[in-house]
Design an enzyme around this catalytic site. Structure first.
Site, PDB file in Angstrom:
ATOM      1  N   ARG A  25     -26.780  51.164 -59.119  1.00  0.00           N
ATOM      2  CA  ARG A  25     -25.528  50.112 -59.601  1.00  0.00           C
ATOM      3  C   ARG A  25     -25.677  50.269 -61.177  1.00  0.00           C
ATOM      4  O   ARG A  25     -25.389  49.157 -61.763  1.00  0.00           O
ATOM      5  CB  ARG A  25     -26.074  48.895 -59.240  1.00  0.00           C
ATOM      6  N   SER A  73     -22.994  41.646 -52.703  1.00  0.00           N
ATOM      7  CA  SER A  73     -24.163  41.267 -53.202  1.00  0.00           C
ATOM      8  C   SER A  73     -24.252  40.661 -54.650  1.00  0.00           C
ATOM      9  O   SER A  73     -23.483  41.296 -55.465  1.00  0.00           O
ATOM     10  CB  SER A  73     -25.047  42.615 -53.127  1.00  0.00           C
ATOM     11  N   GLU A  77     -25.881  41.740 -60.074  1.00  0.00           N
ATOM     12  CA  GLU A  77     -25.231  42.777 -59.958  1.00  0.00           C
ATOM     13  C   GLU A  77     -23.795  42.477 -60.378  1.00  0.00           C
ATOM     14  O   GLU A  77     -22.903  43.653 -60.991  1.00  0.00           O
ATOM     15  CB  GLU A  77     -25.113  43.069 -58.483  1.00  0.00           C
TER      16      GLU A  77
HETATM   17  C1  FAD Z   1     -17.556  42.066 -49.232  1.00  0.00           C
HETATM   18  C2  FAD Z   1     -18.022  42.882 -50.289  1.00  0.00           C
HETATM   19  C3  FAD Z   1     -18.672  43.941 -49.914  1.00  0.00           C
HETATM   20  C4  FAD Z   1     -19.220  44.709 -51.136  1.00  0.00           C
HETATM   21  N1  FAD Z   1     -20.064  45.839 -50.736  1.00  0.00           N
HETATM   22  C5  FAD Z   1     -20.528  46.786 -51.972  1.00  0.00           C
HETATM   23  C6  FAD Z   1     -21.584  47.743 -51.432  1.00  0.00           C
HETATM   24  O1  FAD Z   1     -21.718  48.135 -50.327  1.00  0.00           O
HETATM   25  N2  FAD Z   1     -21.783  48.408 -52.417  1.00  0.00           N
HETATM   26  C7  FAD Z   1     -21.295  48.452 -54.085  1.00  0.00           C
HETATM   27  O2  FAD Z   1     -21.657  49.230 -54.897  1.00  0.00           O
HETATM   28  N3  FAD Z   1     -20.661  47.392 -54.141  1.00  0.00           N
HETATM   29  C8  FAD Z   1     -19.921  46.463 -53.203  1.00  0.00           C
HETATM   30  N4  FAD Z   1     -19.206  45.437 -53.509  1.00  0.00           N
HETATM   31  C9  FAD Z   1     -18.873  45.345 -54.834  1.00  0.00           C
HETATM   32  C10 FAD Z   1     -17.394  45.862 -55.150  1.00  0.00           C
HETATM   33  O3  FAD Z   1     -16.957  46.127 -53.951  1.00  0.00           O
HETATM   34  C11 FAD Z   1     -17.601  47.146 -55.993  1.00  0.00           C
HETATM   35  O4  FAD Z   1     -18.226  46.843 -57.214  1.00  0.00           O
HETATM   36  C12 FAD Z   1     -16.169  47.574 -56.633  1.00  0.00           C
HETATM   37  O5  FAD Z   1     -16.247  48.868 -57.205  1.00  0.00           O
HETATM   38  C13 FAD Z   1     -15.544  46.850 -57.647  1.00  0.00           C
HETATM   39  O6  FAD Z   1     -14.384  47.270 -57.631  1.00  0.00           O
HETATM   40  P1  FAD Z   1     -12.960  46.286 -58.234  1.00  0.00           P
HETATM   41  O7  FAD Z   1     -11.904  47.249 -58.539  1.00  0.00           O
HETATM   42  O8  FAD Z   1     -12.810  44.994 -57.293  1.00  0.00           O
HETATM   43  O9  FAD Z   1     -13.751  46.036 -59.745  1.00  0.00           O
HETATM   44  P2  FAD Z   1     -13.475  44.483 -60.429  1.00  0.00           P
HETATM   45  O10 FAD Z   1     -14.279  43.842 -59.797  1.00  0.00           O
HETATM   46  O11 FAD Z   1     -12.127  44.064 -60.586  1.00  0.00           O
HETATM   47  O12 FAD Z   1     -14.385  45.136 -61.718  1.00  0.00           O
HETATM   48  C14 FAD Z   1     -15.705  45.199 -61.818  1.00  0.00           C
HETATM   49  C15 FAD Z   1     -15.970  45.505 -63.310  1.00  0.00           C
HETATM   50  O13 FAD Z   1     -15.431  46.991 -63.559  1.00  0.00           O
HETATM   51  C16 FAD Z   1     -14.517  46.912 -64.627  1.00  0.00           C
HETATM   52  N5  FAD Z   1     -13.438  47.914 -64.304  1.00  0.00           N
HETATM   53  C17 FAD Z   1     -12.557  47.565 -63.401  1.00  0.00           C
HETATM   54  N6  FAD Z   1     -11.886  48.539 -63.333  1.00  0.00           N
HETATM   55  C18 FAD Z   1     -12.083  49.335 -64.511  1.00  0.00           C
HETATM   56  C19 FAD Z   1     -11.526  50.458 -64.957  1.00  0.00           C
HETATM   57  N7  FAD Z   1     -10.378  51.123 -64.674  1.00  0.00           N
HETATM   58  N8  FAD Z   1     -11.999  51.071 -66.298  1.00  0.00           N
HETATM   59  C20 FAD Z   1     -13.172  50.429 -66.679  1.00  0.00           C
HETATM   60  N9  FAD Z   1     -13.673  49.354 -66.226  1.00  0.00           N
HETATM   61  C21 FAD Z   1     -13.255  48.806 -65.214  1.00  0.00           C
HETATM   62  C22 FAD Z   1     -14.247  45.524 -64.835  1.00  0.00           C
HETATM   63  O14 FAD Z   1     -13.839  44.990 -66.386  1.00  0.00           O
HETATM   64  C23 FAD Z   1     -15.504  44.744 -64.250  1.00  0.00           C
HETATM   65  O15 FAD Z   1     -16.340  44.722 -65.351  1.00  0.00           O
HETATM   66  C24 FAD Z   1     -18.764  44.437 -52.274  1.00  0.00           C
HETATM   67  C25 FAD Z   1     -17.985  43.515 -52.593  1.00  0.00           C
HETATM   68  C26 FAD Z   1     -17.434  42.616 -51.695  1.00  0.00           C
HETATM   69  C27 FAD Z   1     -16.408  41.536 -52.035  1.00  0.00           C
END
Ligand code: FAD
Length: 337
Positions: A163, A237, A333
């Site tokens: 992570r 998480s 996380e």
């Molecule tokens: C139900 C659920 C289950 C999940 N299961 C997992 C799992 O199994 N494993 C896991 O690893 N994660 C999991 N996650 C967490 C999440 O899905 C991941 O971290 C995902 O990659 C976040 O993507 P996002 O587009 O929503 O990012 P956001 O939440 O919008 O952003 C997350 C971070 O990344 C930055 N960011 C976003 N896009 C960019 C970009 N293009 N360039 C630079 N920075 C950027 C943002 O500024 C922020 O700091 C889960 C979440 C949920 C709600």
């Protein structure tokens, strides 16, 4: 490019928490991204990058500009033993996994149904069921916010860990990811090392699992085990699984013989944060609309109208109690805004 003002962020994060962004824009090209950053710099106001908001807890109204990445597009180059896919940062992660599986390309199937965008996947090196995105990662393109130049960042430069990546550390706020390239196998060997996946396949009487079988198994497990953010606000998480050294592990397991743990290649031990939290009695806890999920202690939930500060405070109480009871630090996380 249309900059809006005083935008409610509730629809843009999976916690669904109401908070107002001073300014908000969606960008669908690199040029629009450059213009949005230039707008913020000219106005001398900060900006933040948003994907699907599935890894963010917003604790207050957000000053400055939020830039939501909607850069789409996917291409593939198929060679004898591999398929190289190149995906825009705004693409939905699960739909890319599904597309790969439909083509018979292997490597991402264990990461099915993780919410979010492709551009955020390298940020915390998303992982699940025995795989991390780094295992198929080739390189990414990212816009340097100081120079406005799009640079290629190699796998080594990303410094992926559990992570972790350089984008959460040294390059935080410096690079905006615009596209990512993965190399997948055209004759894949599936990874069923994770016990839940093996059991799911067994229960479905799958003897020789293919990529699509593993994908289906992971989707089924996740739908059963994890709360759907469309039903109850959450960001998956909330904490990482803590990693401890051998001495700490030995003391803990002597005191708590049933404690789950996973030996790591470097001699450390990964503990199950959910188990530690559950042992402290937090599973199913609720105070107002902020709570801990009743089946998954690692997931904090918004039952309706929780505010971010309530969830943050709850998370700190959990951290303190786990530290008091086990002497173990839980690291968040999720990203707190
Ligand atoms: C139900 C659920 C289950 C999940 N299961 C997992 C799992 O199994 N494993 C896991 O690893 N994660 C999991 N996650 C967490 C999440 O899905 C991941 O971290 C995902 O990659 C976040 O993507 P996002 O587009 O929503 O990012 P956001 O939440 O919008 O952003 C997350 C971070 O990344 C930055 N960011 C976003 N896009 C960019 C970009 N293009 N360039 C630079 N920075 C950027 C943002 O500024 C922020 O700091 C889960 C979440 C949920 C709600």
């Amino acid at each position: 490019m249309h900059i809006q003002h005083n935008v409610d962020l509730a629809p843009f994060t999976t916690f669904g928490i109401h908070a107002v962004a001073e300014s908000f824009v969606e960008v669908s090209t690199i040029e629009e991204l450059r213009k949005a950053i230039a707008w913020a710099q000219a106005a001398n106001t900060p900006f933040k990058v948003l994907g699907s908001g599935s890894n963010i807890l917003v604790t207050d109204d957000v000053a400055g500009l939020i830039i939501r990445i909607r850069i789409m597009g996917r291409t593939s180059t198929v060679e004898a033993s591999s398929a190289t896919i190149h995906c825009g940062a705004g693409e939905n992660w699960h739909s890319i996994v599904q597309w790969s599986v439909e083509n018979g390309w292997g490597g991402l199937e264990n990461l099915a149904l993780i919410p979010g965008t492709v551009g955020a996947a390298p940020m915390q090196n998303i992982g699940a069921y025995g795989t991390e995105q780094s295992s198929c990662f080739v390189e990414l393109q990212a816009l340097d916010v100081t120079t406005g130049i799009v640079a290629t960042v190699t796998k080594d430069e990303c410094a992926f860990g559990y992570r972790e990546s350089i984008f959460k550390r040294d390059l935080r706020h410096q690079m905006v990811i615009t596209s990512v390239t993965y190399r997948l196998a055209t004759a894949p060997v599936v990874n069923v090392s994770y016990r839940d996946v093996a059991e799911e396949l067994h229960s479905c009487a799958v003897i020789e699992p293919q990529v699509a079988d593993v994908f289906d198994a992971v989707v089924a497990i996740r739908q059963r085990k994890l709360p759907d953010p469309r039903v109850i606000g959450n960001a998956g998480s909330f904490f990482k699984n803590p990693v401890v050294d051998l001495d700490t592990y030995a003391q803990l397991v002597a005191a708590h013989p049933t404690m789950p743990s996973y030996a790591q290649a470097d001699g450390t031990y990964k503990l199950a944060a959910a188990w530690l939290i559950d042992q402290c009695g937090w599973k199913g806890y609720r105070s107002g609309d902020a709570g801990v999920h009743d089946r998954q202690a690692l997931v904090l939930v918004n039952h309706g109208n929780a505010v971010g500060s309530q969830l943050l405070e709850l998370s700190m109480r959990i951290q303190h109690q786990v530290q008091d009871q086990f002497g173990v630090d839980l690291e968040r996380e999720i990203n707190v805004w």
